[in-house]
Design a protein around this motif. Sequence first.
Motif, PDB file in Angstrom:
ATOM      1  N   UNK B 311       0.754  -1.191   0.080  1.00  0.00           N
ATOM      2  CA  UNK B 311      -0.084  -0.112   0.071  1.00  0.00           C
ATOM      3  C   UNK B 311       0.717   1.234  -0.025  1.00  0.00           C
ATOM      4  N   UNK B 312       0.599   2.182  -0.878  1.00  0.00           N
ATOM      5  CA  UNK B 312       1.363   3.497  -0.859  1.00  0.00           C
ATOM      6  C   UNK B 312       0.507   4.690  -0.812  1.00  0.00           C
ATOM      7  N   UNK B 364      -4.361   2.714   9.140  1.00  0.00           N
ATOM      8  CA  UNK B 364      -5.837   2.358   9.039  1.00  0.00           C
ATOM      9  C   UNK B 364      -5.770   1.281   7.823  1.00  0.00           C
ATOM     10  N   UNK B 365      -5.279   1.362   6.782  1.00  0.00           N
ATOM     11  CA  UNK B 365      -5.201   0.319   5.817  1.00  0.00           C
ATOM     12  C   UNK B 365      -4.653  -0.833   6.231  1.00  0.00           C
ATOM     13  N   UNK B 366      -3.563  -0.688   7.171  1.00  0.00           N
ATOM     14  CA  UNK B 366      -3.104  -1.985   7.443  1.00  0.00           C
ATOM     15  C   UNK B 366      -3.870  -2.815   8.394  1.00  0.00           C
ATOM     16  N   UNK B 374       4.266  -4.480   3.886  1.00  0.00           N
ATOM     17  CA  UNK B 374       4.920  -3.419   3.931  1.00  0.00           C
ATOM     18  C   UNK B 374       3.990  -2.236   3.314  1.00  0.00           C
ATOM     19  N   UNK B 375       4.218  -1.049   3.648  1.00  0.00           N
ATOM     20  CA  UNK B 375       3.524   0.098   3.052  1.00  0.00           C
ATOM     21  C   UNK B 375       4.702   1.307   3.087  1.00  0.00           C
ATOM     22  N   UNK B 393       3.541  -3.757   8.589  1.00  0.00           N
ATOM     23  CA  UNK B 393       2.080  -3.866   9.247  1.00  0.00           C
ATOM     24  C   UNK B 393       2.261  -4.968  10.572  1.00  0.00           C
ATOM     25  N   UNK B 394       1.715  -4.582  11.458  1.00  0.00           N
ATOM     26  CA  UNK B 394       1.811  -5.374  12.819  1.00  0.00           C
ATOM     27  C   UNK B 394       0.781  -6.623  12.761  1.00  0.00           C
ATOM     28  N   UNK B 395      -0.332  -6.406  11.817  1.00  0.00           N
ATOM     29  CA  UNK B 395      -1.318  -7.305  11.729  1.00  0.00           C
ATOM     30  C   UNK B 395      -0.974  -8.645  10.471  1.00  0.00           C
TER      31      UNK B 395
END
Lengths: 337, 403
Positions: B311-312, B364-366, B374-375, B393-395
């Motif tokens: 995601x960017x 929020x996207x994560x 990664x973002x 992303x911790x999720x």
Amino acid sequence: MTTSTTAAPSSAPAIPAEVVTHTPVQDVTLPGGAGTLALLTLENGHDHTRPTTFGPQGIAELAETVGRLRERAEAGEIQAVAVTGKPFVFAVGADLSGIPSVVERRQATEFARAGHAAFAAIMDLPVPTFAFVNGAAMGGGVELALACDHRSISAGVAAFALPETFLGLLPGWGGCYLLPNLIGPANALKVIVENPLSQNRMLTAKEVAALGIADVLLDPADFLEDSLRWAAGVLSGTTSRQRPEVDRDAGVWDSACDAGRKVVLAKSGGRATGALRAVELVRAARTATREEAFTAEDEALGDLGVRCAPSSSSAPRGPPPGRRPSPPRTRRWATSR
Amino acid sequence: MPRALQDVVFVDGVRTPFGKAGEKGMYTQTRADDLVIKCIRELLRRHPELPKERVEEVAIAATTQIGDQGLTLGRLAGLLSGLPATTPGYSIDRMCAGAMTAVTNVASSIGFGAIDVAIAGGVEHMGRHPMGEGIDPNPRIVAERIVDESALVMGKTAENLHDRFPHITKERCDAYAVTSQRRLAAAYAAGKVQPDLVPVATRHVERGWGLATVDEPPRPGTTLEELGALKTPFRPHGNVTAGNAAGLNDGATACLLASQTAATELGLPVGMRLVSYGFVGVEPEVMGIGPVPATEKALRQAGLTIDDIGILELNEAFAVQVIAFLDHFGIADDDERVNPWGGAIATGHPLASSGVRLMTQLARHFEEHPDVRYGLTAMCIGIGMGGCVLWENPHHADYGKES
């Protein structure tokens, strides 16, 4: 004072035009789907060094605005109304500097009636009403807050008082009726007579909340945002509001008023006629209807004759707005609410 | 002395609704410092688990650091937000990447072990402080042709970028802008943007107090035809319009950063983990290309490639500058991974505040996309720079493991 030959003689100071307090309204969408709140700002277009006051024009404008809010509330467009002030000032009461000297008793009571009518219209709005006391509140400003159903106060407020009896008058826009019915006669008399006769002591925001005059004490940094959040909670029933139980027993009520009367006599040697009259209005507030009480306040103001005018010059200037109103400087006839 | 680096996590971020700069804008009589104070207050309100005295730094960015954006804003904003006197603070200026730099600065302090918890953010009240207010450019800039004169006018640098990349047409830029507006409107309709907006009481002498709860700049119904009719103020027959660029805006952001250790100790939620970051200078007259080398640097430092990025969040100062980035990395103009909720063309871009908006949205996207590991957040910066921050992303199932 000009030297022109057409100028008024120096013994009769020029009467400045009323600094009119305007009442702009903006709709606010409350969080949590609590509906739309009409937020009314008391604003005189000056900074905090000229606190917001009520003169005849300002009262007329307030009454007109409340009339429009009533129509909107009845049409279901708004679910609540709130009143707040410009930065540092909620409202510091009446300003009669703009009207010519009052020479007849009728003129004295007329302005009292106009204020009562405007405040009663707020009380009679068909939606819940809130006062967000963001800054200095005195006299009629406090009474306007009392006319609302719910009150928040900013912890930054340094001056909250009913100073009328200090000036020889009494709270005559509902104060002698609404306050004792809200917090009981003993505490009400502390605010209405004891503090004014004690070098015109002011209440801090904390005391206002502790007395139960304000329902909630909020931080100044985001006071208005927090007040709106709190109002939304009150409207949706998620925020519970605790108010002190008022003992309405006749004996208890009367003895509180007797004690208040003793305080006035002890402090003034019986010369504070306004304060004595205020005690009796508080005594009557237990059983009086609003109409009876408001009329009694009008009459009391007329009777007191009013030898002093707490015009804007007696209002505090500059933050923290905690200074006492200065004693009256003229002896012209005027009502001074 | 042996020293271990600490992991840095992004805990939470918020922003004010963005306003239109100018007399008609909702913040015209609201103080700039008050905007960022509301953001700090909201972070503290949302995280009662964080004792205030544990906040060890407040870094606040503003491009124009005078008036109500001056006076060591980070320090005063902390005090005015109710943080204890022991919490220090400072101000930052890296033009549009002010808040982004505030984040990387305090993150570096955390990583180094100097502090554990910090607040970073930015504010720009372009109505009160138009870009370039009170500046005094060194005459050598012109005399020695240090930079082209057009480099100080951002719209002109965007036109220069069109010259560099003639295949990026006005039509592509307008189409990109329409997508940005449409995506923000959809995100609003789905209630995705609102949770991280801090309501702000707006002061106005004539209108009275109001409450800002939504962005003012968006034009959700914008069509290609409407955009095609707009003027090109920076060059006759040019490509850059008010429709395919971010506007002039007022707004503020703030976020909470912590060491992983402190987050665990205090029970602070982890929104993202900082992976790497890079700031790189480019020719000032084409400042919009800055994010490209900055992103390459951040990727290189992390040992990742653009293919690892799921995601960017790119700041949309100008559509042409975003498209130049996308072209470079071989990403389609309307790729769903890029600015899923629209970007600055729709929301507005109060210069120094925007970096944290990108990060808050990426976090929020994560949450919504645990499959993405990664973002990145990237933006172009005036006077020819770019900035990029990579986040994990911790999720994600592999979070914390070596990639």
